[in-house]
Structures are given as C-alpha cells and as structure tokens.
Design a protein around this motif. Sequence first.
Motif, PDB file in Angstrom:
ATOM      1  N   LYS A  77      44.400 -35.076 -92.539  1.00  0.00           N
ATOM      2  CA  LYS A  77      45.428 -34.692 -91.461  1.00  0.00           C
ATOM      3  C   LYS A  77      46.560 -35.914 -91.535  1.00  0.00           C
ATOM      4  N   SER A  78      46.365 -36.967 -91.690  1.00  0.00           N
ATOM      5  CA  SER A  78      47.150 -38.161 -91.836  1.00  0.00           C
ATOM      6  C   SER A  78      47.972 -38.029 -93.211  1.00  0.00           C
TER       7      SER A  78
ATOM      8  N   PRO B  39      37.879 -32.537 -88.599  1.00  0.00           N
ATOM      9  CA  PRO B  39      37.308 -33.633 -88.509  1.00  0.00           C
ATOM     10  C   PRO B  39      37.829 -35.000 -89.248  1.00  0.00           C
TER      11      PRO B  39
END
Length: 255
Positions: free
Chosen positions: A45-46, A40
């Motif tokens: 992630k980034s 989500p």
Amino acid sequence: MNGDGTVFARGLRKSFGDRVVLDSIDLDVVCGQIVCVIGPSGSGKSTLLRCINGLEEVDRGVLRVNGEDLGFRETATSYRARKRKEVAAQRSRIGMVFQSFNLFPNMTARQNVMSGPVLVKGKPKAEAARRADALLASVGLEGHGGHYPWQLSGGQQQRVAIARSLAMDPNVMLFDEPTSALDPERVGEVLAVMKDLAERGMTMLIATHEMGFAKEVADTVMFMDGGLVVEQGAPKDVLCNPKERRTQKFLESVL
Ligand code: ADP
Ligand code: MG
C-alpha cells in the motif's frame, strides 16, 4: 491537458533489489473519486502511494497523475536528466499525508502550513500566512496557528499536516494510514476533515484500516495482498460481499 485530479496506471511494477513488491497494478481514479486501499501489512500500500507521489521510481508500466507521465521511461539517462525538474513540478500538485504527521518540529502550525507556498512557490509571507490561517480554520484549528507541534495533540498535528498539503493546491491527495498513529478518541476528528475534503470533490487515495470510513466514504475499495490488487470495486461488494478468499480472510481478521 485536462487531466486534473486523475490517476491512471497500467501494469505497474516496482521491485526493491530482486524482490517484486508491486506487480501488474492497474488503477483508474477519475476526478473527485475516493479510493480506499486496504490490505495486510507488507502488501504494498505505502509503496503504491509513494510511486504515485514520485517518491519511488517504478520499474515498468504506465503511470499518469494529473494527466502527466510519472512512470518508467525507456532511457534511464534521459529519464534522470528530465526527472528532477518534472517530478518536482508534478509532485507539488500531489499532496501526501503520512501516518507519522512529519511536521517541522521547530515551526509553528502556521509556519508549517505556509512553508511550501513561501519556499517552493515564492509567495509573499503575509499572503501565505493569511492563507495558512484560513486553511487551519478549515480543518478546525482556528486560533492554533501559533502553536508548535509539541503543543498539539496527534489529531491536531495530523490536521495541520493536511492543511500544509492543501496549501500547495494539490489536485490529488494521498493518505498513508493517516489515523494509525492516533489515540482512538482522536481518529474521528481526522476522518471528519478527510470526509469534508471528499465532499468538496478532492480526488483521494487512502491507505487505511478504517473499514467503517471506507464503507461510508469510498467510491472504490481496492484490496491488496502480496503486491497484487486481489479485488476492487464498490465498498458494498468488496467489504460486504468479497468474492476472493484472500479478501474474505483479511476482512475476518480485522473485524
Ligand atoms: P504496506 O504499506 O502495505 O504495509 P509496503 O509498501 O510498506 O507495504 O511494503 C511492501 C513490501 O515492500 C514489504 O515487503 C516491504 O518490506 C518492502 N519494502 C518497502 N519499502 C522498501 C525499501 N525501501 N526497501 C526494501 N524493501 C522495501
Ligand atoms: Mg504502509
């Protein structure tokens, strides 16, 4: 050292202020492997990709990219002293493609692609221009070298961005939601270029919401939530038969 095209992390932690956004991250990417990172918004992630690319400094843990240490070092002063030079050299071997393309708006596609080789590596312009045209052709943009970003579609701009990264001869390519800003009909052309790169043996880490692509192309899918790797494994396991409740809930929400 023969560590080309690998990413190795153990116990990575990254915080912003007192907020821990990545914790206990372990990662093993071997040469030529494709890892898709899903999860989500806000799961980290980034930030993970930015740490691997040396854009963010980790608080703790081991991080080696292409066999070279990019992680935390004990002495902050010596870290900073050595850091600028080392990280610049290491980063030139790690390509990164962002959601928002990030092309130089005042440069043509060809000038965008040749900028790194000319400005960073000191390559002769004529040679860099020839290589740029070949790279543009390899992403399906033959004859588009003279176009400015505003004359290109989003999908074309993203393919220029990929060619620009490849011009630096990276051993590892990082993609941060490369198709999220595109019109749906332009997503396929960018995924096709990425699939082609994967087939040519490029090591790739890809944050994506394209589950079909992940299922088809990834060797490993990593599901992140709240800064942790909740589950990772083969796409058929993580995407089709997830063990963890959080993974199941996420997949239900995106399918
Ligand atoms: P994702 O890419 O999975 O959406 P991010 O890595 O962008 O997640 O963000 C993870 C968390 O870190 C989020 O809570 C975000 O608000 C926070 N964060 C990211 N960058 C910064 C920053 N530069 N300063 C403070 N917090 C940040
Ligand atoms: Mg992100």
